[in-house]
Scaffold this motif. Structure first.
Motif, mmCIF file in Angstrom:
data_model
loop_
_atom_site.group_PDB
_atom_site.id
_atom_site.type_symbol
_atom_site.label_atom_id
_atom_site.label_comp_id
_atom_site.label_asym_id
_atom_site.label_seq_id
_atom_site.Cartn_x
_atom_site.Cartn_y
_atom_site.Cartn_z
ATOM 1 N N ILE A 160 6.434 7.321 9.676
ATOM 2 C CA ILE A 160 6.023 6.248 8.760
ATOM 3 C C ILE A 160 7.213 5.373 8.394
ATOM 4 O O ILE A 160 7.136 4.132 8.418
ATOM 5 N N LEU A 161 8.335 5.990 8.052
ATOM 6 C CA LEU A 161 9.524 5.222 7.682
ATOM 7 C C LEU A 161 10.000 4.358 8.842
ATOM 8 O O LEU A 161 10.385 3.198 8.658
ATOM 9 N N LYS A 162 9.985 4.909 10.030
ATOM 10 C CA LYS A 162 10.408 4.163 11.215
ATOM 11 C C LYS A 162 9.503 2.952 11.432
ATOM 12 O O LYS A 162 9.965 1.853 11.766
ATOM 13 N N LEU A 163 8.219 3.149 11.211
ATOM 14 C CA LEU A 163 7.254 2.066 11.365
ATOM 15 C C LEU A 163 7.476 0.979 10.315
ATOM 16 O O LEU A 163 7.421 -0.222 10.620
ATOM 17 N N LEU A 164 7.739 1.380 9.075
ATOM 18 C CA LEU A 164 7.911 0.417 7.988
ATOM 19 C C LEU A 164 9.195 -0.386 8.123
ATOM 20 O O LEU A 164 9.249 -1.548 7.712
ATOM 21 N N ARG A 165 10.236 0.242 8.684
ATOM 22 C CA ARG A 165 11.517 -0.466 8.814
ATOM 23 C C ARG A 165 11.496 -1.502 9.928
ATOM 24 O O ARG A 165 12.222 -2.484 9.881
ATOM 25 N N ASP A 166 10.688 -1.278 10.947
ATOM 26 C CA ASP A 166 10.724 -2.127 12.139
ATOM 27 C C ASP A 166 9.944 -3.420 11.942
ATOM 28 O O ASP A 166 8.784 -3.405 11.536
ATOM 29 N N LYS A 167 10.593 -4.546 12.261
ATOM 30 C CA LYS A 167 9.930 -5.851 12.226
ATOM 31 C C LYS A 167 10.093 -6.599 13.540
ATOM 32 O O LYS A 167 9.681 -7.751 13.651
ATOM 33 N N GLN A 168 10.685 -5.945 14.513
ATOM 34 C CA GLN A 168 10.905 -6.566 15.811
ATOM 35 C C GLN A 168 9.767 -6.253 16.776
ATOM 36 O O GLN A 168 9.174 -7.144 17.384
ATOM 37 N N VAL A 169 9.450 -4.980 16.891
ATOM 38 C CA VAL A 169 8.384 -4.554 17.798
ATOM 39 C C VAL A 169 7.037 -4.642 17.095
ATOM 40 O O VAL A 169 6.079 -5.210 17.621
ATOM 41 N N GLY A 170 6.969 -4.062 15.906
ATOM 42 C CA GLY A 170 5.740 -4.088 15.124
ATOM 43 C C GLY A 170 5.798 -5.153 14.051
ATOM 44 O O GLY A 170 6.409 -6.206 14.212
ATOM 45 N N TYR A 171 5.162 -4.861 12.912
ATOM 46 C CA TYR A 171 5.057 -5.847 11.829
ATOM 47 C C TYR A 171 5.729 -5.385 10.546
ATOM 48 O O TYR A 171 5.648 -6.073 9.524
ATOM 49 N N GLY A 172 6.388 -4.208 10.584
ATOM 50 C CA GLY A 172 7.048 -3.717 9.385
ATOM 51 C C GLY A 172 6.036 -3.280 8.344
ATOM 52 O O GLY A 172 4.913 -2.868 8.651
ATOM 53 N N ASP A 173 6.432 -3.376 7.086
ATOM 54 C CA ASP A 173 5.584 -2.944 5.972
ATOM 55 C C ASP A 173 4.623 -4.076 5.613
ATOM 56 O O ASP A 173 4.857 -4.846 4.688
ATOM 57 N N ASP A 174 3.537 -4.182 6.361
ATOM 58 C CA ASP A 174 2.586 -5.268 6.103
ATOM 59 C C ASP A 174 1.176 -4.739 5.865
ATOM 60 O O ASP A 174 0.202 -5.468 6.005
ATOM 61 N N PHE A 175 1.058 -3.437 5.505
ATOM 62 C CA PHE A 175 -0.284 -2.872 5.364
ATOM 63 C C PHE A 175 -0.436 -2.060 4.085
ATOM 64 O O PHE A 175 0.504 -1.457 3.586
ATOM 65 N N ASP A 176 -1.657 -2.088 3.558
ATOM 66 C CA ASP A 176 -2.061 -1.174 2.498
ATOM 67 C C ASP A 176 -2.754 0.012 3.168
ATOM 68 O O ASP A 176 -3.391 -0.134 4.215
ATOM 69 N N PHE A 177 -2.621 1.170 2.550
ATOM 70 C CA PHE A 177 -3.173 2.405 3.126
ATOM 71 C C PHE A 177 -3.879 3.153 1.998
ATOM 72 O O PHE A 177 -3.256 3.566 1.034
ATOM 73 N N GLY A 178 -5.179 3.324 2.155
ATOM 74 C CA GLY A 178 -5.938 4.079 1.159
ATOM 75 C C GLY A 178 -6.646 5.255 1.790
ATOM 76 O O GLY A 178 -7.097 5.183 2.934
ATOM 77 N N LYS A 179 -6.716 6.342 1.066
ATOM 78 C CA LYS A 179 -7.475 7.517 1.523
ATOM 79 C C LYS A 179 -8.394 7.954 0.399
ATOM 80 O O LYS A 179 -7.937 8.230 -0.715
ATOM 81 N N ASN A 180 -9.679 7.958 0.675
ATOM 82 C CA ASN A 180 -10.672 8.433 -0.284
ATOM 83 C C ASN A 180 -11.381 9.636 0.324
ATOM 84 O O ASN A 180 -12.376 9.507 1.015
ATOM 85 N N ARG A 181 -10.755 10.798 0.130
ATOM 86 C CA ARG A 181 -11.212 12.046 0.715
ATOM 87 C C ARG A 181 -11.145 11.970 2.242
ATOM 88 O O ARG A 181 -10.065 11.978 2.787
ATOM 89 N N MET A 182 -12.247 11.827 2.954
ATOM 90 C CA MET A 182 -12.186 11.846 4.423
ATOM 91 C C MET A 182 -12.288 10.450 5.031
ATOM 92 O O MET A 182 -12.353 10.308 6.256
ATOM 93 N N ILE A 183 -12.283 9.430 4.207
ATOM 94 C CA ILE A 183 -12.313 8.046 4.686
ATOM 95 C C ILE A 183 -10.955 7.403 4.434
ATOM 96 O O ILE A 183 -10.477 7.356 3.295
ATOM 97 N N ASN A 184 -10.328 6.923 5.503
ATOM 98 C CA ASN A 184 -9.046 6.231 5.408
ATOM 99 C C ASN A 184 -9.277 4.738 5.648
ATOM 100 O O ASN A 184 -10.059 4.353 6.526
ATOM 101 N N THR A 185 -8.573 3.914 4.899
ATOM 102 C CA THR A 185 -8.698 2.463 5.053
ATOM 103 C C THR A 185 -7.313 1.845 5.188
ATOM 104 O O THR A 185 -6.445 2.056 4.330
ATOM 105 N N ILE A 186 -7.115 1.118 6.275
ATOM 106 C CA ILE A 186 -5.867 0.389 6.510
ATOM 107 C C ILE A 186 -6.186 -1.111 6.414
ATOM 108 O O ILE A 186 -7.120 -1.588 7.071
ATOM 109 N N ILE A 187 -5.424 -1.832 5.625
ATOM 110 C CA ILE A 187 -5.603 -3.293 5.510
ATOM 111 C C ILE A 187 -4.301 -3.960 5.947
ATOM 112 O O ILE A 187 -3.383 -4.127 5.146
ATOM 113 N N PRO A 188 -4.178 -4.322 7.232
ATOM 114 C CA PRO A 188 -2.938 -4.935 7.725
ATOM 115 C C PRO A 188 -2.936 -6.448 7.468
ATOM 116 O O PRO A 188 -3.928 -7.137 7.737
ATOM 117 N N GLU A 189 -1.822 -6.931 7.002
ATOM 118 C CA GLU A 189 -1.700 -8.367 6.746
ATOM 119 C C GLU A 189 -1.764 -9.169 8.046
ATOM 120 O O GLU A 189 -2.301 -10.276 8.085
#
Length: 574
Positions: free
Chosen positions: A349-378
């Motif tokens: 996760i940290l590696k993903l958040l730090r990177d802005k060259q290959v991926g998008y860096g920290d551009d997403f919200d992450f929610g977990k409501n029991r067994m349902i996960n929701t990712i909202i990428p900018e």
């Protein structure tokens, strides 16, 4: 082929990006070979098109210049005539002016207007030739353009990423699995309309990538004004009275309800791991900013919260950087969180958040409501992932090839890094649902999500009330179901507006109250109704079937049902 993805960022660089590039090149090459486009002939035609476009632009620029010259000449003539008609006594100057008018008229009729006429004729001729050459280029590319379909990208992604599957369309069985196994709540769809959705499986667990339009009653501020006038009597320095006029503009405001329709793209994912865990983290932008004041302040706050013995749901992990950057201090179960976010998951996760060259860096919200996960990428919010094949069609073979590679690479990167936060968690790849979703025959009937997406694809204008002045929330009802064929009733919920005026009392400097009118709009709900006739195409073509045979099958489905559009294995008409 890899069965599990242990480092999503690194494997994208070393494995999936080059693999997808190869798959997309092979796919386009296969389409081009099947289409048998005469590439050299198309290249010559397009060269003519671009040459004609360049020449036409030059002619249009010259027309503008000569039009300006024509206007200036006529202005000079008119100004000279007006001056002469003024009966000025300077005979010599009038004579010179008449001579100047004559020269301008000669220029106009002997040079400027003939040149302008010739240029316009040239423009018309070039436009005709350009249209002819462009039509020829489209004709040359027609065999290739007809081979694009809605599933090209998803087929390429399935070949690239292990254990990734896409559904032909969002089925009732997929929706029921989300409800029964993972606790999906249909209240999510209240006041929302699905613009598009792509469902499938990643490592055997269901996901839905969707964009929705939501109705929210917001507010708007309307402003009105009124100018007042009054007079006062004042004495000057000599003691003499005189009247002084005054004015003042009074301003008033009215706040009234105003319907808004925000859109959002999100990834919904079901997994039975950590079944009682609830948390929500928002993008913070703190990755790699350990020396910043905000980072240090947040770390201090988390340490303080962790030491609070009355708070039994949060205990700070050893990796404080992860806790600060991926702040989930609102979690309800620290033990299940630790089981899910192992040291390897934290590192990923940290590696993903730090990177802005290959991926998008920290551009997403992450929610977990029991067994349902929701990712909202900018990065998905401005990207249209409807996957309409029209975006690939072009009259220029080389440009079509370039666009095919660029568009699909952009989409693949965007979708992959939307899934990446989930791929960072090893447990999500290791745990499968309690029963294999495809272990039994899949009921291939489209869910209401797909029906709403189909209605939005056709467009609100087909269903909205004639008096509606806002966007609409389209909802559907299946009123006739005959197996693969059915009729949908579409309801378009929107608003009409009525002009209103409210008078607001304002105190003026004249010492009186004044009624300031503020004009505003009252929005009243209206409903439009329409229908869609649709036929689901559940005939699964063999893998060895050519794209041409696949397209022939699509045309056959449309012709048999007398339908007009084929979208994601559903033929339809309004």
């Amino acid at each position: 082929m890899l069965e599990e993805i242990y480092d999503p960022l690194d494997e994208y660089v070393k494995v999936f990006h080059p693999r997808f590039k190869k798959v997309s090149e092979q796919t386009f090459a296969a389409l081009a070979a099947e289409a048998q486009v005469d590439v050299q002939a198309n290249k010559k035609t397009c060269a003519q098109v671009y040459k004609l476009e360049e020449t036409l632009d030059s002619v249009r620029s010259r027309i503008v210049c000569w039009t300006v010259a024509c206007v200036l000449c006529w202005l000079g003539v008119v100004a000279g005539v007006v001056y002469v008609l003024g009966w000025h006594e300077e005979i010599d100057s009038v004579g010179l002016l008449l001579f100047g008018i004559l020269v301008l008229l000669v220029l106009l009729f002997a040079m400027v207007q003939p040149k302008l006429k010739k240029l316009k004729e040239e423009r018309q001729g070039l436009s005709g030739k350009l249209e002819e050459q462009k039509s020829l280029a489209w004709e040359q590319m027609a065999p290739l353009n007809r081979l694009y379909d809605w599933d090209i990208l998803t087929r390429m992604m399935t070949k690239t990423v292990p254990n990734l599957e896409f559904d032909s369309y969002f089925t009732t069985q997929r929706l029921e699995d989300l409800r029964q196994t993972y606790g999906w709540d249909d209240r999510f769809n209240k006041n929302r309309s699905v613009i598009y959705s792509h469902s499938g499986l990643i490592n055997g667990n269901p996901f839905v990538l969707c964009r929705t339009r939501k109705f929210v009653m917001g507010s708007m501020v309307y402003t009105g004004s009124k100018t007042i006038y009054w007079t006062t009597t004042e004495e000057d320095e000599n003691g003499k009275e005189h009247t002084v006029e005054h004015s003042q503009t009074l301003v008033a405001e009215v706040t009234a309800p105003y319907p808004e329709y925000p859109e959002l793209t999100r990834l919904i994912y079901g997994n039975v791991a950590a079944p009682n865990l609830i948390f929500y983290r928002e993008k913070s932008g703190l990755a790699g900013k350990e020396d910043s004041l905000r980072y240090k302040w947040n770390r201090r706050s988390l340490r303080k919260k962790s030491r609070d013995l009355s708070n039994m749901d949060f205990a700070m992990m050893t990796n404080e950087e992860f806790e600060v950057v991926f702040d989930t201090s609102n979690r309800n179960d620290n033990q299940q969180f630790a089981l899910l976010f192992t040291p390897l998951a934290q590192e990923n996760i940290l590696k993903l958040l730090r990177d802005k060259q290959v991926g998008y860096g920290d551009d997403f919200d992450f929610g977990k409501n029991r067994m349902i996960n929701t990712i909202i990428p900018e990065h998905l919010q401005e990207l249209n992932l409807d996957m309409n094949p029209d975006q690939y069609r072009h009259f220029d073979y080389e440009k079509a090839k370039e666009d095919f590679y660029e568009v699909n690479a952009r989409y693949f990167r965007a979708i992959y890094f939307s899934l990446a936060p989930l791929l960072c968690i090893p447990m999500y790849q290791q745990i499968r649902p309690p029963y294999a979703i495809y272990g039994r025959e899949m009921q291939r009937h489209s869910a209401f999500w797909e029906h709403e997406a189909l209605a939005n694809f056709w467009g609100q204008e087909h269903f909205m009330n004639p008096s509606c002045v806002t966007d609409c929330i389209l909802k559907t009802e299946q009123v006739e179901d005959c197996g693969d064929e059915s009729t949908l009733k579409v309801y378009a919920y929107g608003y009409t507006s009525e002009s209103r005026v409210t008078y607001i009392s304002k105190w003026g400097d004249d010492g009186n109250w004044h009624e300031v009118p503020v004009y505003w709009d009252e929005y009243l709900p209206v409903t439009g109704v329409g229908s869609i006739r649709m036929k689901e195409d559940n005939a699964t073509p063999e893998k060895s079937v050519s794209q041409g045979e696949r397209m022939n099958h699509i045309h056959e489905v449309l012709n048999q049902g007398g339908l007009k559009q084929y979208r994601r294995h559903i033929a339809s008409e309004v």
